[in-house]
Structures are given as C-alpha cells and as structure tokens.
Design an enzyme around this catalytic site. Structure first.
Site, PDB file in Angstrom:
ATOM      1  N   ASN A 151       0.928  -0.992   0.206  1.00  0.00           N
ATOM      2  CA  ASN A 151       0.094   0.107  -0.116  1.00  0.00           C
ATOM      3  C   ASN A 151       0.824   1.380   0.106  1.00  0.00           C
ATOM      4  O   ASN A 151       0.310   2.173  -0.604  1.00  0.00           O
ATOM      5  CB  ASN A 151      -1.081   0.054   1.256  1.00  0.00           C
ATOM      6  CG  ASN A 151      -0.258   0.137   2.454  1.00  0.00           C
ATOM      7  OD1 ASN A 151       0.652  -0.263   2.597  1.00  0.00           O
ATOM      8  ND2 ASN A 151      -1.068   0.808   3.453  1.00  0.00           N
ATOM      9  N   GLU A 249       4.475  -3.562  12.292  1.00  0.00           N
ATOM     10  CA  GLU A 249       3.433  -2.478  11.955  1.00  0.00           C
ATOM     11  C   GLU A 249       2.619  -2.985  11.249  1.00  0.00           C
ATOM     12  O   GLU A 249       2.512  -3.615  10.107  1.00  0.00           O
ATOM     13  CB  GLU A 249       4.081  -1.402  11.491  1.00  0.00           C
ATOM     14  CG  GLU A 249       5.001  -0.401  12.282  1.00  0.00           C
ATOM     15  CD  GLU A 249       4.149   0.278  13.631  1.00  0.00           C
ATOM     16  OE1 GLU A 249       2.810   0.421  13.451  1.00  0.00           O
ATOM     17  OE2 GLU A 249       4.748   0.228  14.766  1.00  0.00           O
ATOM     18  N   CYS A 283      -2.764   2.690   5.663  1.00  0.00           N
ATOM     19  CA  CYS A 283      -2.761   2.244   7.026  1.00  0.00           C
ATOM     20  C   CYS A 283      -3.465   3.090   7.987  1.00  0.00           C
ATOM     21  O   CYS A 283      -4.133   2.780   9.254  1.00  0.00           O
ATOM     22  CB  CYS A 283      -1.626   1.895   7.802  1.00  0.00           C
ATOM     23  SG  CYS A 283      -0.248   3.099   7.406  1.00  0.00           S
ATOM     24  N   GLU A 463       8.916   3.592  13.971  1.00  0.00           N
ATOM     25  CA  GLU A 463       9.701   3.662  12.678  1.00  0.00           C
ATOM     26  C   GLU A 463       9.665   5.288  12.690  1.00  0.00           C
ATOM     27  O   GLU A 463       8.947   6.168  13.231  1.00  0.00           O
ATOM     28  CB  GLU A 463       8.954   3.055  11.715  1.00  0.00           C
ATOM     29  CG  GLU A 463       8.711   1.696  11.968  1.00  0.00           C
ATOM     30  CD  GLU A 463       8.747   0.786  10.511  1.00  0.00           C
ATOM     31  OE1 GLU A 463       7.368   0.313  10.262  1.00  0.00           O
ATOM     32  OE2 GLU A 463       9.437   0.467  10.052  1.00  0.00           O
TER      33      GLU A 463
HETATM   34  P1  NAP Z   1       0.546  -8.915   4.096  1.00  0.00           P
HETATM   35  O1  NAP Z   1      -0.221  -9.803   3.334  1.00  0.00           O
HETATM   36  O2  NAP Z   1       0.884  -9.375   5.485  1.00  0.00           O
HETATM   37  O3  NAP Z   1       1.973  -8.963   3.411  1.00  0.00           O
HETATM   38  C1  NAP Z   1       2.995  -8.245   3.905  1.00  0.00           C
HETATM   39  C2  NAP Z   1       4.264  -8.522   3.348  1.00  0.00           C
HETATM   40  O4  NAP Z   1       4.423  -9.918   4.226  1.00  0.00           O
HETATM   41  C3  NAP Z   1       4.346  -9.036   2.094  1.00  0.00           C
HETATM   42  O5  NAP Z   1       5.640  -8.681   1.527  1.00  0.00           O
HETATM   43  C4  NAP Z   1       4.081 -10.435   2.064  1.00  0.00           C
HETATM   44  O6  NAP Z   1       4.530 -11.068   0.730  1.00  0.00           O
HETATM   45  C5  NAP Z   1       4.791 -10.686   3.099  1.00  0.00           C
HETATM   46  N1  NAP Z   1       4.429 -12.140   3.595  1.00  0.00           N
HETATM   47  C6  NAP Z   1       3.535 -12.740   3.464  1.00  0.00           C
HETATM   48  N2  NAP Z   1       3.578 -14.045   4.179  1.00  0.00           N
HETATM   49  C7  NAP Z   1       4.634 -14.059   4.830  1.00  0.00           C
HETATM   50  C8  NAP Z   1       5.516 -15.132   5.587  1.00  0.00           C
HETATM   51  N3  NAP Z   1       4.957 -16.174   5.891  1.00  0.00           N
HETATM   52  N4  NAP Z   1       6.741 -14.851   5.953  1.00  0.00           N
HETATM   53  C9  NAP Z   1       7.311 -13.606   5.612  1.00  0.00           C
HETATM   54  N5  NAP Z   1       6.513 -12.640   4.899  1.00  0.00           N
HETATM   55  C10 NAP Z   1       5.470 -12.906   4.331  1.00  0.00           C
HETATM   56  O7  NAP Z   1       0.066  -7.463   4.218  1.00  0.00           O
HETATM   57  P2  NAP Z   1      -0.442  -6.456   2.895  1.00  0.00           P
HETATM   58  O8  NAP Z   1      -1.728  -7.056   2.325  1.00  0.00           O
HETATM   59  O9  NAP Z   1       0.641  -6.463   1.807  1.00  0.00           O
HETATM   60  O10 NAP Z   1      -0.531  -5.486   3.437  1.00  0.00           O
HETATM   61  C11 NAP Z   1      -1.853  -4.840   4.057  1.00  0.00           C
HETATM   62  C12 NAP Z   1      -1.627  -4.715   5.672  1.00  0.00           C
HETATM   63  O11 NAP Z   1      -0.630  -3.911   6.036  1.00  0.00           O
HETATM   64  C13 NAP Z   1      -3.079  -3.957   6.059  1.00  0.00           C
HETATM   65  O12 NAP Z   1      -3.186  -4.806   7.320  1.00  0.00           O
HETATM   66  C14 NAP Z   1      -2.400  -2.539   6.729  1.00  0.00           C
HETATM   67  O13 NAP Z   1      -3.182  -2.206   7.796  1.00  0.00           O
HETATM   68  C15 NAP Z   1      -1.172  -3.049   6.828  1.00  0.00           C
HETATM   69  N6  NAP Z   1       0.052  -1.722   7.151  1.00  0.00           N
HETATM   70  C16 NAP Z   1       0.247  -1.423   8.301  1.00  0.00           C
HETATM   71  C17 NAP Z   1       1.039  -0.089   8.427  1.00  0.00           C
HETATM   72  C18 NAP Z   1       1.537   0.273   9.824  1.00  0.00           C
HETATM   73  O14 NAP Z   1       2.455   1.140   9.726  1.00  0.00           O
HETATM   74  N7  NAP Z   1       0.715  -0.041  10.893  1.00  0.00           N
HETATM   75  C19 NAP Z   1       1.612   0.455   7.429  1.00  0.00           C
HETATM   76  C20 NAP Z   1       1.024  -0.093   6.009  1.00  0.00           C
HETATM   77  C21 NAP Z   1       0.203  -1.264   5.812  1.00  0.00           C
HETATM   78  P3  NAP Z   1       3.480 -11.460  -0.563  1.00  0.00           P
HETATM   79  O15 NAP Z   1       3.051  -9.894  -1.035  1.00  0.00           O
HETATM   80  O16 NAP Z   1       4.200 -12.286  -1.299  1.00  0.00           O
HETATM   81  O17 NAP Z   1       2.323 -12.050   0.031  1.00  0.00           O
END
Ligand code: NAP
Length: 492
Positions: A151, A249, A283, A463
């Site tokens: 995102n 995060e 987020c 961060e």
């Molecule tokens: P995600 O599905 O958890 O993926 C995040 C990253 O983790 C991706 O690079 C993903 O790879 C990788 N990943 C997935 N499974 C893994 C595993 N078993 N081991 C290591 N890495 C793994 O999240 P997303 O859909 O990309 O992002 C959306 C989420 O991010 C939302 O919940 C949002 O709130 C959160 N977010 C939080 C913040 C904050 O600062 N709090 C900021 C931005 C976003 P793949 O892409 O290959 O699956």
C-alpha cells in the site's frame, strides 16, 4: 514487457524458478505491466549469504560515509520522482498526485535519516568510580530483513532501508509480490547512489517462500515487518523463538471523533479524505467516524453531499478523486464486508456497490461507501476492511466517544475535531493510538516524527524520526578504568 529481476550481491540476476505472475494495473486489468518472478528459497538464501559476506566491511564503514550514500539516494529519488510516481500509480492504483506525495515523503524520510548518520551518538554518563569513563555506543546488528506491504511500496521500504543502512546493517528486502516495479526502481536508486555489493539485496517472490527464508535463516538478526496481523503475528512468534529482534507494524481501524462543537465542514472534509483517499488503503485511513448525537444528522448530511462529488476512476486521470482496490482479492474483501455490514443491520446510506460502467468494468472499483447507525459490536466497526468503507457510530457524549474510539483491538492513529481545550487534552491522555491528531485528519506523518501503533497494531519500536535508529542498532555500554590500579571494594 519487463521481467523483474532480483538484486543479489550487487548484480541484477534473473530468477531461475520458471514461475511467474503478472504485474497488472488494478485500474485496467487489460494492461499488463511486467512479469513477476516467484523466486526460490535457494535464491533467497544466496541473498542472505551475500548480505553476510558484505556485513564486516559495511559495519566498519564510518556512519557519516554510509549516510553520504543514503543522502545521495534521497537526491536521486527526488530526481526520479515522476518515473517512480508513475510506476506506483500504474501498479498500485493510487492517484498520480497521491503517488507524487508518497515519493516526496520517501525523499524527506531518506534525507532525514541520512542526517542521523552524523548524530548516531550514545551518551557519556558519570561513573560512580574515580578515573572511570562510562559511555554508550550504537552498533550495527548484522543482517536484517525488511518485509513490506503493497500500500505504500515506496515510502515503507524507504523508511526501513534508510535507517538499516545508516545503522551499518546489510539488508534483505522482500517487497509485496503486487508491487515489484517500484521496489526495483527504489533499489536501483540505492545502487546508483554507490552502495557496495551485497549491502542491499532484493528478492522478489512469495511471502511463503522468500519471506520465510528471509525471516527464519539463522544469520538474520532482525526483522522489520509491515503488513497484516496474521502474517506479523506469526513472524513475531517465530522470531522470538529464534531470539531475533522483531518490529511489526500491522492493521488499524482508525477513528475520527467529532464533538458537538466541532467545525463541521472541516471535520467532514477530513473524514471524506481520510476514508476515501487512496481508496481507504492507507494504514492511517479513517475507518470510523465517532460523532456526538447532537450533530450526527447534520454531519452525515454534509458528508453525503461531499462524498457524492467523489469521482472514481483511473488514477492517471487528474480529474479522478479515488482509484481502485489493489487487486481482485482486496476488492472481494471490500465487497464481502459491505454484505456483512448490511446483514449485521448497519444502515447503508451511500455506495455499497461495485462500479462497472464503461472502462471501470476492467478495474477493481467500489463506490465510496458509508454506513450510518453502526453499533460498536458489529464486525464493520471492529475489523479492518482496507477499502473505501466508512462506519458512522453515534455516541451520546465525549466520554462515550473515547470509549467507542478505544473499543477495537487496534491502535495506529486517531483524530478529534473540537474547540474545547480540556476535552482535547483529555482525549490525548486517554486515546489508545500511537499517533493522534487534533483538528486534522487521521492520516499524515512527517519524516522527523515517530510513526507506529499501539495494541494489536504495533510491536517492537517506532519507525521514522530519530527513534527509527533504535531498532536498527544495538546499544553497547562501555566502562573504561584509567586509574591503572586494582579496584577496591565490591564488584557488583
Ligand atoms: P501482508 O499480506 O501481511 O503482506 C505483507 C508482506 O509480508 C508482503 O511482502 C508479503 O508477501 C509478506 N509475507 C506474507 N507471508 C509471509 C510469510 N509467511 N513470511 C514472511 N513474509 C510474508 O499485508 P499486505 O496485504 O501486503 O498489506 C496490508 C496490511 O498492511 C494491512 O493490514 C495494513 O493495515 C497493514 N499496514 C500497516 C501499516 C502500519 O504502519 N501499521 C502500514 C501499511 C500497511 P506477499 O506479497 O508475497 O504475500
């Protein structure tokens, strides 16, 4: 069509996995942007090995020299802002003006953190013994893994890569599979800025394979993760078992609290921008409007008026106000939450449908959606949707507003609209979020200030800002005895 390649040990190397997915424009799925390799565990391991080899020399490079390379990366990113912003809009779907804003924020962050290389100081502390010099020093951790979501595919990698490098660590970067293009452009910038081989390595592939290797390999000393709670929780648990330092995060369900004395037009604009800007995929997006009953009818009326003016479409079109969901999976999640909210009895007052007229049929578009009379127990009030869906919760007074605002597992950001100074400060005292805003929207964050959440949103440490360096360094305490004599008394 470009096939993205890995960057390992200073070389761009094609993956040998033979497995690919397409990088597709979410605003128009007829447009294929590139081929995304699903790299293998062995390829990820070779990146780990390159980072291990590069570490001793990078560790011994003086911090200001490391910082000079990072500062050059900030300048190159600024020069290439338009190229990076366009790639970002095409592969993630946000508006081009939002993409430009994200790249500029990344420039600010990298520039600020480069400066930290000249301030990577510890403390000198008086010793209780004579002729003793006691101080602390910040030292690198070693190889660190940086796992990022789709995102903010420029900003989030930037706010992890820059402090990791300034801190003297060598990096493994795994971007989201959905955003390999921006990741490639960013890594090329750090390469062109003069990073030695092996100091920053990029491997494109799935979380289950590349992410798994990057987070479980014994040489990896720390993991900085941003993404979903499901993945983050597992990484935190596994990292703790292996005694790795872990920073996560994760999700949010951010409230905007609107009190009866608020400047309503200002609050309405903030709510609309917070809920529907970047398609609700920030987020820091506003997911809940918690409104005092006395002004709730008027607030909803003004919000509907404002939101009806949102034009939905391709982010490359400057007249558009809101783009698509990032992919089909995310789009389905949004539509399914709309169904859940309706079934649970929330009152749909705007949107609630997929948009498919004309060219919109080729993208993942949803109408900006508002539910009114949402109860705090409903799933739509508690769970992260990550799409353009706002819940309005009506409350009787300030105390109930704070209680409702805090009544979710998450705690990233919040906002209050009021002109009552006492209530403002009570809100700041009691709100359970890592970031809070007064009379400004839930989103936004400046490079020099810490960013991150409480409760289920965040663990580890913040961060951005100066504190970003804390996660990426080890603190060593040093005692130097220059008396030249055997020490008298107890040694404890
Ligand atoms: P995600 O599905 O958890 O993926 C995040 C990253 O983790 C991706 O690079 C993903 O790879 C990788 N990943 C997935 N499974 C893994 C595993 N078993 N081991 C290591 N890495 C793994 O999240 P997303 O859909 O990309 O992002 C959306 C989420 O991010 C939302 O919940 C949002 O709130 C959160 N977010 C939080 C913040 C904050 O600062 N709090 C900021 C931005 C976003 P793949 O892409 O290959 O699956």
């Amino acid at each position: 069509m470009e096939t993205y390649t890995n960057f390992i040990d200073g070389q761009w190397v094609p993956s040998q996995s033979g497995r690919f997915t397409d990088n597709v424009n979410p605003a128009d799925t007829r447009e294929k942007l590139g081929r995304v390799p699903l790299s293998t565990t062995a390829e990820a391991r070779s990146a780990v090995e390159a980072a291990v080899r590069a570490f001793p020399k990078w560790r011994d490079t003086p911090a200001p020299v490391r910082g000079a390379i990072v500062a050059k990366a900030a300048r190159l990113l600024e020069e290439r802002k338009e190229e990076v912003a366009r790639a970002l809009t095409l592969e993630e779907g946000k508006l081009l003006r939002e993409a430009r804003g994200e790249v500029q924020k990344a420039v600010n962050i990298v520039e600020f953190l480069a400066g930290e290389s000249r301030r990577l100081s510890g403390e000198t502390v008086p010793s209780e013994l004579p002729s003793n010099f006691a101080y602390t020093v910040k030292q690198p951790l070693g190889v660190v893994s940086l796992i990022t979501p789709w995102n903010f595919p420029v900003c989030i990698p930037a706010w992890k890569i820059a402090p990791a490098l300034v801190g003297g660590n060598t990096c493994l970067f795994k971007p989201a599979t959905l955003t390999p293009w921006t990741a490639t452009l960013l890594v090329r910038i750090f390469q062109d800025a003069g990073l030695p081989p092996g100091v920053l390595n990029l491997v494109i592939g799935s979380g289950g394979e590349v992410g798994e290797e990057f987070t479980t390999h014994p040489a990896v000393k720390a993991i900085s993760f941003t993404g979903s709670n499901d993945v983050g929780t597992a990484l935190y648990r596994n990292g703790a078992r292996a005694m790795k330092k872990v920073q996560c995060e994760m999700g949010g369900k951010n409230p905007i609290v609107i009190l009866a004395d608020a400047d309503l037009p200002l609050a309405v604009e903030a709510t609309a921008q917070g809920a529907f800007g970047s398609t609700g995929q920030r987020c820091t997006a506003t997911a809940r409007a918690v409104v005092e009953a006395a002004v709730a009818d008027r607030f909803v009326e003004l919000l509907l008026e404002r939101t009806k003016r949102f034009k939905v479409g391709n982010g490359m079109d400057p007249s558009v106000d809101m783009g698509p969901s990032v992919d089909e999976g995310q789009h389905k999640t949004v539509l399914s939450y709309i169904d859940i909210a309706k079934r649970d009895g929330a009152k749909l007052v705007l949107g609630g449908t997929r948009l498919s007229d004309g060219d919109l049929a080729h993208g993942f578009f949803t109408a900006p959606t508002i539910f009114d009379h949402v109860e705090r127990s409903m799933r739509i009030a508690r769970e992260e949707v990550f799409g353009p869906v706002l819940s309005v919760l009506r409350v009787k007074d300030f105390d109930e507003a704070v209680e409702v605002a805090n009544d979710v597992p998450y705690g990233l950001t919040s906002s209050i609209y009021t002109n009552d100074a006492a209530k403002t400060f009570k809100f700041i005292d009691r709100i359970e979020t890592g970031i809070t805003h007064v009379n400004s929207p839930t989103m936004g964050g400046e490079a020099q200030l810490p960013f991150g959440g409480m409760k289920a949103t965040g663990v580890g440490s913040r961060e951005m800002g100066r504190v970003a360096m804390d996660f990426f360094t080890e603190l060593k305490t040093v005692y130097v005895d220059y008396t030249g004599r055997k020490r008298e008394g107890n040694l404890y």
